[in-house]
Motif scaffolding. Structure first.
Motif, mmCIF file in Angstrom:
data_model
loop_
_atom_site.group_PDB
_atom_site.id
_atom_site.type_symbol
_atom_site.label_atom_id
_atom_site.label_comp_id
_atom_site.label_asym_id
_atom_site.label_seq_id
_atom_site.Cartn_x
_atom_site.Cartn_y
_atom_site.Cartn_z
ATOM 1 N N SER A 243 -3.091 1.198 -3.944
ATOM 2 C CA SER A 243 -2.104 2.252 -3.703
ATOM 3 C C SER A 243 -2.433 3.510 -4.497
ATOM 4 N N ARG A 244 -2.136 4.665 -3.888
ATOM 5 C CA ARG A 244 -2.356 5.951 -4.550
ATOM 6 C C ARG A 244 -1.081 6.475 -5.200
ATOM 7 N N ASP A 245 0.027 5.763 -4.988
ATOM 8 C CA ASP A 245 1.274 6.177 -5.632
ATOM 9 C C ASP A 245 1.493 5.314 -6.879
ATOM 10 N N TYR B 111 0.867 -1.175 0.000
ATOM 11 C CA TYR B 111 0.000 0.000 0.000
ATOM 12 C C TYR B 111 0.903 1.224 0.000
ATOM 13 N N ASN B 112 0.907 1.940 -1.110
ATOM 14 C CA ASN B 112 1.800 3.103 -1.267
ATOM 15 C C ASN B 112 3.244 2.737 -0.918
ATOM 16 N N THR C 276 3.075 2.440 -7.240
ATOM 17 C CA THR C 276 3.533 1.094 -6.908
ATOM 18 C C THR C 276 3.224 0.087 -8.019
#
Length: 315
Positions: free
Chosen positions: A43-45, A12-13, A47
């Motif tokens: 994930s918000r990035d 996660y991120n 990844t």
């Protein structure tokens, strides 16, 4: 053909850490066959794209939501086909062929059910959280009266820390943590995997307690070494602490009954209240104390949000 070990990583991120983790997994492989599965909890990035571009051999599982750690792991295991399952954190790096070492150790020492290794900090010093002692009513009594804080790593007054033991000998322990945890798939299925009530924290202790009840003896293999950058993929300290204590309350509610359960919850609340009170009268240190004070005071003020635990079992 079935692999020797399925390595399940829940991310996660994790973009800043997972590259070094996966690179070490493949670079340190010696002879065991590996199935590497990453379950990404929305994930918000970058990844997912990073893994696709740099590690195409990884099996990506994308549930499309943040399932939490326990559900993420169980989903990854459902996609696996191997003799062993290995849980691995994305903020770790494998050293000295640790996956081969622990699989070989498990084959030569069957019957333990759960196997862990020796985690180190990036500077090479011991990072002790690869394992802990089992939570007991006695350890919670010591927590309630502040003795675990007064005498940290004391084998009598802080028993869950396992004292000054350097994790450098083979030893049966109470809890193997999920940052690096191996189990024969047969045993994993027998135990029912992780309890999906737990969003994050406490699920590995719950698994270990169920393993003990089933007659298994979780054990540390000190030659299976890895770097673990604790907190590398964690949420804010206050939110992390709230989840941690909700997991502790769940353990008490699940594994204890009657007076023991009532006392366990009472001691958890008392221990947090004591630390919150002390943090209010203690002279603040802007560099070190404020964050700890905020955690304890929030934990005490919002105790009704975590003392209930995570709810009823799903399995």
């Amino acid at each position: 053909m079935k692999a020797d070990v399925a390595i399940v990583i829940v991310s996660y991120n994790s973009r800043d850490h997972i590259g070094a983790c996966l690179e070490s997994v493949f670079a340190q492989r010696k002879s065991v066959t590996q199935q590497v599965i990453v379950v990404d909890n929305d994930s918000r990035d970058d990844t997912v794209n990073f893994i696709r571009e740099n590690f195409p051999q990884v099996e990506l599982v994308l549930p499309g939501a943040n399932l939490g750690f326990a559900k993420g792991v169980n989903l990854g295991v459902k996609h696996s086909d191997a003799e062993y399952v290995l849980l691995l954190n994305p903020d770790t790096e494998i050293l000295d062929h640790a996956v081969d070492v622990i699989v070989d150790f498990a084959r030569k020492n069957p019957g333990h059910g759960l196997y862990g290794g020796r985690t180190l900090r990036p500077d090479g010093s011991l990072e002790p959280s690869s394992c802990w002692g089992r939570p007991t009513l006695w350890s919670m009594t010591l927590f309630a009266f502040g003795l675990t804080t007064i005498a940290p790593k004391n084998r009598f007054l802080d028993p869950e820390s396992l004292g000054s033991w350097q994790r450098d000998t083979v030893r049966e322990v109470g809890v193997i943590t999920g940052c690096f945890l191996l189990s024969p798939t047969k045993v994993w299925n027998e135990l029912g995997g992780l309890d999906e009530r737990y969003f994050m924290y406490g699920e590995d202790a719950d698994l270990a307690m169920r393993a003990h009840s089933a007659g298994y003896r979780p054990v540390i293999c000190p030659d299976a070494k890895l770097i673990h950058e604790v907190g590398g993929c964690s949420d804010t300290p206050v939110h992390k602490t709230m989840l941690l204590y909700r997991g502790k309350a769940s353990l008490v509610r699940t594994h204890w009954t009657g007076l023991a359960q009532w006392l366990g919850l009472f001691f958890l609340a008392t221990g947090t209240g004591l630390r919150a009170a002390i943090s209010k009268v203690k002279k603040p240190n802007p560099e070190a104390t404020n964050s700890a004070a905020a955690r304890w005071q929030t934990l005490w003020a919002e105790r009704n949000k975590w003392i209930c635990g995570y709810g009823s079992p799903t399995a």
